[in-house]
Scaffold this motif. Structure first.
Motif, PDB file in Angstrom:
ATOM      1  N   HIS A 195     -45.411  52.778  13.977  1.00  0.00           N
ATOM      2  CA  HIS A 195     -44.756  52.885  12.671  1.00  0.00           C
ATOM      3  C   HIS A 195     -43.915  51.640  12.391  1.00  0.00           C
ATOM      4  N   LEU A 196     -43.151  51.194  13.393  1.00  0.00           N
ATOM      5  CA  LEU A 196     -42.290  50.023  13.241  1.00  0.00           C
ATOM      6  C   LEU A 196     -43.103  48.769  12.941  1.00  0.00           C
ATOM      7  N   THR A 197     -44.111  48.507  13.743  1.00  0.00           N
ATOM      8  CA  THR A 197     -44.908  47.287  13.552  1.00  0.00           C
ATOM      9  C   THR A 197     -45.797  47.399  12.320  1.00  0.00           C
ATOM     10  N   GLY A 198     -46.159  48.625  11.943  1.00  0.00           N
ATOM     11  CA  GLY A 198     -46.954  48.792  10.728  1.00  0.00           C
ATOM     12  C   GLY A 198     -46.177  48.412   9.485  1.00  0.00           C
ATOM     13  N   LEU A 199     -44.868  48.651   9.514  1.00  0.00           N
ATOM     14  CA  LEU A 199     -44.017  48.310   8.370  1.00  0.00           C
ATOM     15  C   LEU A 199     -43.556  46.857   8.405  1.00  0.00           C
ATOM     16  N   TRP A 200     -43.223  46.341   9.584  1.00  0.00           N
ATOM     17  CA  TRP A 200     -42.584  45.040   9.691  1.00  0.00           C
ATOM     18  C   TRP A 200     -43.431  43.966  10.354  1.00  0.00           C
ATOM     19  N   GLY A 201     -44.551  44.342  11.007  1.00  0.00           N
ATOM     20  CA  GLY A 201     -45.394  43.347  11.652  1.00  0.00           C
ATOM     21  C   GLY A 201     -44.645  42.572  12.713  1.00  0.00           C
ATOM     22  N   ARG A 202     -44.788  41.248  12.701  1.00  0.00           N
ATOM     23  CA  ARG A 202     -44.138  40.425  13.723  1.00  0.00           C
ATOM     24  C   ARG A 202     -42.626  40.350  13.550  1.00  0.00           C
ATOM     25  N   TRP A 203     -42.120  40.842  12.426  1.00  0.00           N
ATOM     26  CA  TRP A 203     -40.678  40.858  12.189  1.00  0.00           C
ATOM     27  C   TRP A 203     -40.075  42.205  12.575  1.00  0.00           C
ATOM     28  N   TRP A 204     -40.676  42.885  13.534  1.00  0.00           N
ATOM     29  CA  TRP A 204     -40.269  44.240  13.910  1.00  0.00           C
ATOM     30  C   TRP A 204     -38.817  44.315  14.384  1.00  0.00           C
ATOM     31  N   LEU A 205     -38.264  43.196  14.858  1.00  0.00           N
ATOM     32  CA  LEU A 205     -36.887  43.221  15.341  1.00  0.00           C
ATOM     33  C   LEU A 205     -35.874  43.288  14.197  1.00  0.00           C
TER      34      LEU A 205
END
Length: 314
Positions: free
Chosen positions: A8-18
């Motif tokens: 869910h996190l990477t799906g929304l933010w991709g490489r900017w997950w942090l």
């Protein structure tokens, strides 16, 4: 469960997950440092919840993220201030001397000196309003632009962040005492001195509150007079609107910027030279942001709508 959250996190933010996690992680880091405050929890919780709620709130959070970075940096600067802000490096009476040389209204009297002798409750409240509102004006105006003019919102917020980078660097390289400090303490510099609400204390007293006193007690640096970021804030919005503002909105931009500039001197928070420096910082920040974002600035005039009636003759 962890795999689902990560997806869910990477799906929304991709490489900017942090990015949505950073403010919450900063708040957690403040616990062992003994510096955790309610605003750390508020910002961390808001960014985390909105950034992960759905795609729409993620886009809003990402668009407003420059302001989030400014909030974190504004707080974190307290950890490096003691390294740079030392008594021998702080400008105090030499700033007053410069103010007198450039803007004296009488022998040994700066405009700020004159204004402190002519205060009135009406003007105290009048100039306190932009000072109290600036923290709310920035996100509200950014959300308005998010709906009305997404490109200008990006320019405004990234210029806002860049202006803080410039401003923070100047605070550390050229630490400067505000007029209230010189008025209270003279030329002797005590870097342990707490920030002071100065003329805004009159507003606290008028309404029987301690809002401004508590707000300025949390400031990370009492010697950040140059440049005036209060003056820079409305000017960033004004400069970012060049070519886009209309006859309805230009007066609002100009009125807000003028009130903040005069108010910064009237409330004894800044010298006039601080405000001038803030104006240059605002202009430079908008110019740099426009170049980095690849945006035209000043904005070219909007093309008339295809079905708009032809302009009338003189």
């Amino acid at each position: 469960m962890i795999d689902k959250a990560w997806t869910h996190l990477t799906g929304l933010w991709g490489r900017w997950w942090l990015a949505p996690l950073a403010p919450a992680l900063y708040a957690l880091a403040m616990i062992p440092a003994g510096q955790l405050r309610p605003e750390h929890i508020l910002i961390g919780g808001l960014v985390l919840s909105l950034g992960l709620f759905n795609r729409t709130t993620q886009r809003i959070t990402a668009a407003l993220y420059p302001a989030v970075l400014v909030a974190i940096a504004s707080d974190a600067i307290r950890f490096v201030v003691p390294i740079f802000v030392t008594p021998e490096r702080v400008h105090a009476c030499d700033l007053r001397a410069l103010e007198l040389r450039l803007f004296a209204v009488a022998p040994d009297k700066t405009p700020g000196d004159w204004l402190q002798q002519h205060t009135a409750p009406f003007w105290d409240v009048f100039f306190a309003i932009p000072y109290a509102a600036f923290l709310y004006v920035v996100p509200v105006y950014a959300l308005y632009l998010f709906v009305k003019d997404r490109e200008r919102m990006g320019l405004f917020l990234w210029a806002f962040a860049i202006a803080h980078v410039i401003g923070f660097a100047m605070w550390l390289i050229v630490p400067a005492a505000p007029p209230w400090y010189v008025r209270l303490n003279g030329c002797a510099v005590d870097v342990r001195a707490a920030a002071n609400a100065a003329g805004l204390l009159r507003v606290d007293e008028l309404f029987g509150m301690s809002y401004f006193q508590q707000f300025y007690a949390r400031a990370a640096n009492a010697f950040g007079a140059v440049p005036s970021m209060h003056v820079a804030f409305p000017l960033i919005a004004l400069f970012a609107a060049m070519g886009r503002a209309t006859w309805r909105t230009w007066p609002l931009h100009i009125f807000y910027a003028t009130a903040m500039f005069i108010g910064s001197v009237y409330l004894d928070h800044h010298w006039i030279v601080d405000g001038i420096a803030g104006a240059f910082v605002a202009f430079a920040a908008v110019l740099i942001a426009a170049r980095l974002l690849g945006l035209p600035w000043p904005w070219p005039p909007r093309a008339p709508a295809e079905n708009a009636p032809p302009p009338r003759g003189p």
